[in-house]
Enzyme design. Structure first.
Site, PDB file in Angstrom:
ATOM      1  N   VAL A  11      13.895  19.380  -9.404  1.00  0.00           N
ATOM      2  CA  VAL A  11      13.690  20.805  -8.609  1.00  0.00           C
ATOM      3  C   VAL A  11      14.310  21.936  -9.580  1.00  0.00           C
ATOM      4  CG1 VAL A  11      14.381  21.847  -6.470  1.00  0.00           C
ATOM      5  CG2 VAL A  11      13.732  19.618  -6.240  1.00  0.00           C
ATOM      6  N   LYS A 209      12.161  19.737   5.651  1.00  0.00           N
ATOM      7  CA  LYS A 209      11.906  18.608   4.490  1.00  0.00           C
ATOM      8  C   LYS A 209      11.815  17.464   5.031  1.00  0.00           C
ATOM      9  CE  LYS A 209      10.879  17.771   0.419  1.00  0.00           C
ATOM     10  NZ  LYS A 209      11.822  18.056  -0.738  1.00  0.00           N
ATOM     11  N   TYR A 256      -2.369  17.506  18.147  1.00  0.00           N
ATOM     12  CA  TYR A 256      -1.500  16.489  18.982  1.00  0.00           C
ATOM     13  C   TYR A 256       0.034  16.625  18.545  1.00  0.00           C
ATOM     14  CZ  TYR A 256      -5.819  14.270  20.784  1.00  0.00           C
ATOM     15  OH  TYR A 256      -6.865  14.124  21.390  1.00  0.00           O
ATOM     16  N   CYS A 267      -8.397   6.986  27.364  1.00  0.00           N
ATOM     17  CA  CYS A 267      -8.649   6.861  25.952  1.00  0.00           C
ATOM     18  C   CYS A 267      -7.526   6.251  25.163  1.00  0.00           C
ATOM     19  CB  CYS A 267      -9.496   7.880  25.404  1.00  0.00           C
ATOM     20  SG  CYS A 267     -10.855   8.449  26.167  1.00  0.00           S
ATOM     21  N   LYS A 323      -3.105  15.624  31.840  1.00  0.00           N
ATOM     22  CA  LYS A 323      -3.361  16.728  31.198  1.00  0.00           C
ATOM     23  C   LYS A 323      -3.642  17.619  31.775  1.00  0.00           C
ATOM     24  CE  LYS A 323      -6.420  17.053  28.148  1.00  0.00           C
ATOM     25  NZ  LYS A 323      -7.381  16.597  26.798  1.00  0.00           N
TER      26      LYS A 323
END
Length: 436
Positions: A11, A209, A256, A267, A323
């Protein structure tokens, strides 16, 4: 700008070369004499596309130098990057000892310096490191954080093999500090970098990260599990996943990836179960696919634990469909929570604008009646009645009419609100429980 970089590994070396290309003067600091010699001889300390040329050019222009003298580096810079390694300890935690060691060196040197200094944590760390580094620097320097110096969290998103390209064209540049002066300075430093600059809370920047790389690992492993199943079924997994990735509305999207309540519906549970059975029938071990349902159930149990910890048995649910915008109750996680609480003797009422028992038909109706045969005794016909009844109010879906109600009405302070789906986010309500 005059910049010092502590740590000349992957880095640090990439940052040195790229910042020098932008015209900044860089002093690299490391305890490894071989790395120092390589930089001062115009060579990169790593094998990476384009970086050797950047280091060589920067050295030729007198924009790059390396030393083991941290005092010299601090006295001749206004910004310091901490880029040291944070490997795993035997117990799995990140080893932050090198970060703390550099913080002590920076604090020691800062004691002798009058100018305001910015310290940037570029290494991968855990939340709380920014604050801890600030305390170490204060103790060693006698200076005051966010006055005499500032600590900035600025995680890197560099991939080996394309690190230089990633430095100049990151998905975004994330910076976080409690000092606005430091944020302004970092915006100036990164003004020529492609991509937007995002300023966030410090702990978000520290966590990012870890989340990014864990998700990348998940994607690799998920794709490999699909590949193993496809191989057994004589399906071309490469072509399949190429088509899969072309769906940027649902598959490769933020759709999502929003913390909230558990998944349900007709589903996702059905197709996940079918794929797991397909892998089982073909003797393919797919631990990630197997763990998805377990994780979902764990989240539902977490919700139940939150509700039962509130010491009230009078509960009102605002929506129980799986939902928003639907009357589908199949595998609804809210319905599962209601069923559990009823079994434990809780007194429950439900308001759901989308739920009309006279219109339910087929498998949706049979699923509901199998779970809650006396659902008609639980339903109330207005949100006001549900709010009046329950001591604990459960918000399970981001229905607009529910959000509007909470925008337009003053809520009794005695009510315990449990937000399962971010319904109250952005509203002027601070005292509520959430599960995410």
């Amino acid at each position: 700008m005059k910049i010092s970089i502590f740590g000349l590994g992957y880095v640090g070396c990439v940052g040195m070369g790229c910042l020098a290309k932008l015209g900044h003067h860089i002093i690299g600091v490391d305890i490894n004499q071989e790395k120092i010699a390589m930089i001062n001889n115009g060579h990169a300390t790593i094998e990476e596309k384009d970086i050797d040329d950047l280091i060589s050019t920067g050295r030729e222009k007198d924009l790059i130098e390396a030393s083991d003298d941290f005092r010299y580096a601090m006295m001749n810079s206004e910004i310091s990057f901490i880029c040291v390694g944070t490997p795993n300890l035997p117990n799995g935690h990140l080893d932050l000892s090198a970060i703390k060691s550099v913080a002590r060196d920076i604090g020691t040197a800062l004691k002798e310096k009058d100018d305001y200094h910015i310290i940037i944590i570029r290494s991968t760390v855990t939340p709380g490191t920014n604050k801890e580094v600030g305390k170490i620097v204060e103790e060693k320097s006698g200076k005051i954080n966010n006055k005499d110096f500032a600590i900035v969290s600025n995680p890197e998103f560099l991939r080996e093999g394309s690190a230089v390209e990633d430095f100049f064209s990151p998905p975004y540049t994330l910076i976080a500090s409690e000092d606005d002066k430091a944020i302004q300075k970092l915006n100036e430093l990164y003004k020529d970098i492609d991509g937007k600059i995002i300023s966030s809370d410090v702990k978000i920047a520290e966590m990012m990260k870890l989340v990014n790389n864990s998700f990348h690992a998940l994607k690799v492993s998920f794709a490999n599990e699909i590949g193993r199943i496809c191989n057994k079924m004589e399906v071309d997994s490469q072509k399949l996943m190429k088509i899969f990735c072309q769906d940027t509305i649902l598959n490769i999207s933020p759709y999502y990836l929003r913390p909230g309540f558990a998944y349900g519906g007709s589903c996702l549970p059905k197709d996940l179960k079918a794929l797991n059975l397909l892998s089982h029938d073909n003797y393919v071990n797919t631990p990630i696919l197997k763990s998805i349902d377990k994780s979902n159930k764990t989240h539902i149990q977490h919700t139940i634990n939150t509700i039962t910890s509130l010491n009230s048995t009078k509960i009102s649910f605002l929506t129980i469909t799986f939902k928003p915008g639907t009357d589908d109750l199949r595998f609804s996680p809210a319905l599962e929570v209601v069923e559990y609480l009823l079994g434990k003797g809780y007194d429950i009422k439900v308001y759901d604008k989308n739920l009309n028992l006279s219109k339910l038909i087929g498998k949706n109706k049979s699923f509901l009646m199998n779970k809650l045969p006396h659902i008609d005794e639980l339903l109330v016909d207005s949100i006001e009645k549900a709010m009046d009844y329950g001591d604990v109010i459960i918000l399970s879906n981001q229905e607009k009419y529910i959000q509007d109600y909470f925008k337009e009405n003053e809520i009794d302070d005695c009510k315990e609100l449990v937000d399962l789906a971010g319904v109250l986010k952005g509203l002027d309500i601070s005292d509520y429980h959430k599960i995410y």
